[in-house]
Design a protein around this motif. Sequence first.
Motif, PDB file in Angstrom:
ATOM      1  N   GLY A 127       0.839  -1.192   0.000  1.00  0.00           N
ATOM      2  CA  GLY A 127       0.000   0.000   0.000  1.00  0.00           C
ATOM      3  C   GLY A 127       0.874   1.242   0.000  1.00  0.00           C
ATOM      4  O   GLY A 127       1.962   1.253  -0.584  1.00  0.00           O
ATOM      5  N   LEU A 128       0.409   2.287   0.669  1.00  0.00           N
ATOM      6  CA  LEU A 128       1.179   3.526   0.805  1.00  0.00           C
ATOM      7  C   LEU A 128       1.173   3.938   2.267  1.00  0.00           C
ATOM      8  O   LEU A 128       0.156   4.389   2.797  1.00  0.00           O
ATOM      9  CB  LEU A 128       0.569   4.639  -0.055  1.00  0.00           C
ATOM     10  CG  LEU A 128       1.236   6.011   0.057  1.00  0.00           C
ATOM     11  CD1 LEU A 128       2.661   5.967  -0.488  1.00  0.00           C
ATOM     12  CD2 LEU A 128       0.413   7.080  -0.674  1.00  0.00           C
ATOM     13  N   LEU A 146      -6.895   8.866   1.053  1.00  0.00           N
ATOM     14  CA  LEU A 146      -7.469  10.138   0.625  1.00  0.00           C
ATOM     15  C   LEU A 146      -7.670  10.117  -0.892  1.00  0.00           C
ATOM     16  O   LEU A 146      -6.916   9.478  -1.623  1.00  0.00           O
ATOM     17  CB  LEU A 146      -6.536  11.289   1.016  1.00  0.00           C
ATOM     18  CG  LEU A 146      -6.353  11.547   2.513  1.00  0.00           C
ATOM     19  CD1 LEU A 146      -5.361  12.684   2.741  1.00  0.00           C
ATOM     20  CD2 LEU A 146      -7.687  11.874   3.173  1.00  0.00           C
ATOM     21  N   PRO A 147      -8.691  10.811  -1.399  1.00  0.00           N
ATOM     22  CA  PRO A 147      -8.941  10.803  -2.849  1.00  0.00           C
ATOM     23  C   PRO A 147      -7.830  11.485  -3.633  1.00  0.00           C
ATOM     24  O   PRO A 147      -7.319  12.533  -3.215  1.00  0.00           O
ATOM     25  CB  PRO A 147     -10.268  11.570  -2.964  1.00  0.00           C
ATOM     26  CG  PRO A 147     -10.356  12.401  -1.723  1.00  0.00           C
ATOM     27  CD  PRO A 147      -9.689  11.597  -0.654  1.00  0.00           C
ATOM     28  N   TYR A 148      -7.475  10.892  -4.734  1.00  0.00           N
ATOM     29  CA  TYR A 148      -6.402  11.419  -5.579  1.00  0.00           C
ATOM     30  C   TYR A 148      -6.938  11.823  -6.953  1.00  0.00           C
ATOM     31  O   TYR A 148      -6.961  12.984  -7.313  1.00  0.00           O
ATOM     32  CB  TYR A 148      -5.280  10.383  -5.689  1.00  0.00           C
ATOM     33  CG  TYR A 148      -4.178  10.739  -6.659  1.00  0.00           C
ATOM     34  CD1 TYR A 148      -3.546  11.982  -6.609  1.00  0.00           C
ATOM     35  CD2 TYR A 148      -3.754   9.827  -7.618  1.00  0.00           C
ATOM     36  CE1 TYR A 148      -2.520  12.295  -7.496  1.00  0.00           C
ATOM     37  CE2 TYR A 148      -2.733  10.131  -8.501  1.00  0.00           C
ATOM     38  CZ  TYR A 148      -2.122  11.368  -8.447  1.00  0.00           C
ATOM     39  OH  TYR A 148      -1.118  11.678  -9.328  1.00  0.00           O
ATOM     40  N   ARG A 149      -7.437  10.855  -7.728  1.00  0.00           N
ATOM     41  CA  ARG A 149      -8.019  11.181  -9.031  1.00  0.00           C
ATOM     42  C   ARG A 149      -8.902  10.036  -9.524  1.00  0.00           C
ATOM     43  O   ARG A 149      -8.717   8.889  -9.133  1.00  0.00           O
ATOM     44  CB  ARG A 149      -6.930  11.474 -10.072  1.00  0.00           C
ATOM     45  CG  ARG A 149      -5.936  10.345 -10.312  1.00  0.00           C
ATOM     46  CD  ARG A 149      -5.058  10.592 -11.530  1.00  0.00           C
ATOM     47  NE  ARG A 149      -4.267  11.813 -11.395  1.00  0.00           N
ATOM     48  CZ  ARG A 149      -3.446  12.261 -12.349  1.00  0.00           C
ATOM     49  NH1 ARG A 149      -3.355  11.607 -13.500  1.00  0.00           N
ATOM     50  NH2 ARG A 149      -2.746  13.360 -12.162  1.00  0.00           N
ATOM     51  N   THR A 153      -7.775   6.485  -4.793  1.00  0.00           N
ATOM     52  CA  THR A 153      -6.987   7.079  -3.722  1.00  0.00           C
ATOM     53  C   THR A 153      -5.504   7.153  -4.084  1.00  0.00           C
ATOM     54  O   THR A 153      -5.061   6.617  -5.099  1.00  0.00           O
ATOM     55  CB  THR A 153      -7.132   6.242  -2.439  1.00  0.00           C
ATOM     56  OG1 THR A 153      -6.541   4.946  -2.668  1.00  0.00           O
ATOM     57  CG2 THR A 153      -8.594   6.064  -2.063  1.00  0.00           C
ATOM     58  N   TYR A 154      -4.746   7.815  -3.208  1.00  0.00           N
ATOM     59  CA  TYR A 154      -3.291   7.845  -3.380  1.00  0.00           C
ATOM     60  C   TYR A 154      -2.724   6.428  -3.451  1.00  0.00           C
ATOM     61  O   TYR A 154      -1.866   6.119  -4.278  1.00  0.00           O
ATOM     62  CB  TYR A 154      -2.630   8.605  -2.221  1.00  0.00           C
ATOM     63  CG  TYR A 154      -2.816  10.099  -2.263  1.00  0.00           C
ATOM     64  CD1 TYR A 154      -2.357  10.845  -3.339  1.00  0.00           C
ATOM     65  CD2 TYR A 154      -3.426  10.784  -1.211  1.00  0.00           C
ATOM     66  CE1 TYR A 154      -2.500  12.224  -3.387  1.00  0.00           C
ATOM     67  CE2 TYR A 154      -3.585  12.157  -1.244  1.00  0.00           C
ATOM     68  CZ  TYR A 154      -3.120  12.878  -2.332  1.00  0.00           C
ATOM     69  OH  TYR A 154      -3.272  14.239  -2.363  1.00  0.00           O
ATOM     70  N   GLU A 155      -3.211   5.562  -2.562  1.00  0.00           N
ATOM     71  CA  GLU A 155      -2.707   4.194  -2.533  1.00  0.00           C
ATOM     72  C   GLU A 155      -3.038   3.430  -3.807  1.00  0.00           C
ATOM     73  O   GLU A 155      -2.241   2.611  -4.274  1.00  0.00           O
ATOM     74  CB  GLU A 155      -3.282   3.459  -1.321  1.00  0.00           C
ATOM     75  CG  GLU A 155      -2.797   2.022  -1.180  1.00  0.00           C
ATOM     76  CD  GLU A 155      -3.194   1.405   0.148  1.00  0.00           C
ATOM     77  OE1 GLU A 155      -2.463   1.640   1.130  1.00  0.00           O
ATOM     78  OE2 GLU A 155      -4.221   0.712   0.198  1.00  0.00           O
TER      79      GLU A 155
END
Length: 236
Positions: A127-128, A146-149, A153-155
């Motif tokens: 994961g991250l 957290l939402p990224y795009r 999520t970032y992960e």
Amino acid sequence: MKAARSSQTNRAVLAIDVGGSNVKMMTNTDRTPRKFESGPDLTAKEMVRRVKALTKDWSFDVISIGYPGPVCGNRPLREPINLGEGWKGFDFQKAFGKPTRLVNDALMQALGGYRGGRMLFLGLGTGLGSAMIVDGEPEPMELAHLPYRKGRTYEDYAGKAGRKRSGDRKWRKHVFDIVAQLSAALEPDEVLIGGGNVKHLEKLPPKSRRGDNADAFEGGFRLWDQSGVDARARVR
């Protein structure tokens, strides 16, 4: 409470790094790592059983564990995403029968690689992982989900599955973008990038340095440091 810069304990410490792919362990006296595969079927009880079996010829006084998730009261706050069940609320000190300190795995790695100032740690693994240490004060963080795009999520982009899905070239671009976004928000002096997948980064983002494979173990040893450090004080 300050994060130590070197391990200064006279106790024999067993540091255990619990990951989504492997569980790794090492003592500060022997410094020879051992590991076994983890995965989605590994329960907390089975992890303890296998660690005991693999370290039965080692001598140690206390234990540090890096857990892939939030920690509260020296126990996992919720079940891990990439492992089996039975982790939430598990009493590792009782199970091992030795004094045990449990922290988020990213925080343990961050403690091991900390040099001073404001440092953001990002662990590129299954994961991250994420943590910050600000002027010696460690703070576990949960930035991965957290939402990224595109609703992900970032992960989803920086983790192992994201690298396999997008390929190394696009994955590296996303890592650089994520580091830039988080750096703009958190304003660290430097970013320590660790985890098993950091080896796939040919270059590093600005103001970043590469973590060492031994950072998690060193962080585990520092949890029992006797130079006035008590990393438990800010672990939630």
